[in-house]
Design an enzyme around this catalytic site. Structure first.
Site, PDB file in Angstrom:
ATOM      1  N   LYS A  68      -3.343  -1.755  39.128  1.00 35.20           N
ATOM      2  CA  LYS A  68      -2.177  -1.981  39.988  1.00 35.20           C
ATOM      3  C   LYS A  68      -0.926  -1.548  39.225  1.00 35.20           C
ATOM      4  O   LYS A  68      -0.685  -2.001  38.101  1.00 35.20           O
ATOM      5  CB  LYS A  68      -2.045  -3.459  40.370  1.00 35.20           C
ATOM      6  N   HIS A  69      -0.155  -0.671  39.821  1.00 34.01           N
ATOM      7  CA  HIS A  69       1.111  -0.227  39.244  1.00 34.01           C
ATOM      8  C   HIS A  69       0.955   0.256  37.809  1.00 34.01           C
ATOM      9  O   HIS A  69       1.663  -0.173  36.897  1.00 34.01           O
ATOM     10  CB  HIS A  69       2.172  -1.319  39.366  1.00 34.01           C
ATOM     11  N   ASN A 232       4.755  -3.628  25.860  1.00 39.50           N
ATOM     12  CA  ASN A 232       3.809  -4.279  24.958  1.00 39.50           C
ATOM     13  C   ASN A 232       2.672  -4.916  25.756  1.00 39.50           C
ATOM     14  O   ASN A 232       2.879  -5.370  26.871  1.00 39.50           O
ATOM     15  CB  ASN A 232       4.499  -5.371  24.150  1.00 39.50           C
ATOM     16  N   HIS A 393       3.091   4.327  27.584  1.00 41.45           N
ATOM     17  CA  HIS A 393       4.278   4.286  28.444  1.00 41.45           C
ATOM     18  C   HIS A 393       4.249   5.477  29.401  1.00 41.45           C
ATOM     19  O   HIS A 393       3.676   6.513  29.088  1.00 41.45           O
ATOM     20  CB  HIS A 393       5.560   4.353  27.624  1.00 41.45           C
TER      21      HIS A 393
END
Length: 393
Positions: A68-69, A232, A393
């Site tokens: 999800k996302h 993180n 990221h």
């Protein structure tokens, strides 16, 4: 086909949008059903890498992820479901399940609330058993290296024919360099191809040197899950299943607390009082998941108030007291905790211990490593330093 036009990007105002191959080659995927969007493809490609690498790292055990996302809500290997698992994840006690079906059911079961509307990734060909389970869940799409005819027929009927089904080429190898644009500036980096396997787990820094094979599998699950989780991040794992993922927190201790709270909730859902909750007949799965979440939270009064509980239960259940919850959580043992970067303080170990953590895997390298090791030794834990950071990221 070397490009695919999309409806829009992350948001409706972000147009035009497409996925394409910069070198002009063909896309390594085929849309078999539906019209996946920009975020769908981000989830699909990240989740597929996780599932594929997890299978490779565990000696070929079929693996799955629930995304999800652009972060995993859960990940797991395809170990058989226990009787309690079947109750917990709403599986028919007599249903015949393949290893890949078990992998996805366990991956989604890590955090069923966060997996609502997920993207599923399967390391192996999707079979009818997996498709049948997906059909009953709220999910946006699935990616796999292939589908049986029966599975594809089941999935194409989902969401009135609009369910997203993507086939990925399992032999596809991406270019060694990655690029992305931010504010008109192009970033370049080498792909993170660092191999995660048992060779990373040889540097045991605690007095307790015991590291059984099951814990090594759990460490692989934790590390590979973290590799594809927005940093993180911290991940708790038990029996080959991620049971708590803390993603995208600025503070390491907040990651550890968030993941620990999710692990606690996963365990609390197995409390006899929860398994025996008297739900009304034909209640939808998301409504059951939401009710269980509220029942276990500090807001349980909202669910059990007069006029509210009747919508969900046939009779009003008694709430669990804080003491009952604490006593049940204390029974959780043998958990593995992984971190994508070093633990800067021993407080992370202290928090992990409260969720049954016995094994820790992290890069090491903090100026306070001695204090972190000392804290782990205080509780007889086994901790490995990998020397490898896993920021994503």
């Amino acid at each position: 086909m070397n490009e695919l036009e999309l409806k829009y990007g992350c948001n409706p105002n972000q147009k035009p949008s497409r996925i394409f191959m910069k070198d002009g080659g063909d896309l390594p995927l085929t849309v078999l059903n539906g019209k996946p969007g920009y975020i769908n493809f981000l989830d699909a490609l990240n989740s597929w890498q996780l599932a594929r690498e997890l299978k490779a790292a565990t000696g070929g055990i079929p693996s799955a992820a629930s995304f999800k996302h652009v972060s995993p809500a859960g990940a797991a290997v395809g170990l058989p479901l226990t009787e309690t698992d079947r109750k917990l994840y709403f599986v028919d006690p007599d249903a015949e399940l393949s290893p890949i079906a078990c992998a996805y059911i366990r991956a989604r079961g890590a955090d069923r609330l966060c997996s609502y509307g997920d993207w599923a990734a399967l390391s192996d060909v999707c079979d009818a058993a997996t498709a049948q389970y997906l059909k009953a869940e709220v999910s946006d799409g699935v990616i796999a290296p292939g589908y049986t005819d029966e599975a594809l027929e089941i999935l194409k009927a989902k969401k009135k024919g609009g369910y997203n089904v993507v086939r990925i080429d399992p032999d596809y190898k991406p270019a060694p360099q990655e690029y992305k644009d931010v504010f008109g500036v192009t970033f370049q980096q080498g792909r993170n191809e660092y191999k995660i396997d048992e060779s990373l787990l040889t540097n045991i820094v605690t007095k307790n040197q015991d590291l059984p094979g099951t814990a090594k599998i759990d460490m692989a699950v934790a590390l590979i899950t973290l590799k594809y989780t927005q940093s993180n991040s911290v991940c708790y794992v038990k029996d080959g299943q991620a049971i708590g993922v803390g993603a995208g927190q600025q503070s390491r201790i907040h990651c550890t607390r968030l993941a620990g709270t999710k692990a606690d909730n996963w365990w609390l859902r197995q409390h006899p009082a929860v398994l025996a909750l008297p739900f009304v007949e034909n209640i939808r799965r998301p409504d059951r998941d939401n009710a269980i979440d509220v029942y276990l939270s500090d807001e349980w009064e909202d669910l059990l108030a007069d006029g509210e509980w009747q919508r969900v239960f046939t009779e009003r259940p008694q709430p669990l007291s804080q003491r009952e919850k604490k006593d049940w959580i204390a029974k959780l043992t043998g958990v593995t905790c992984g971190s994508d970067a070093f633990f800067p303080f021993g407080d992370n170990v202290e928090r992990a211990r409260k969720s049954g953590v016995q094994y820790i895997v992290q890069p090491g390298g903090s100026i306070r490593d001695d204090h972190v090791i000392e804290t782990a030794d205080k509780y007889g834990m086994t901790m490995c330093f990998t020397g490898m950071r896993l920021f994503h990221h």
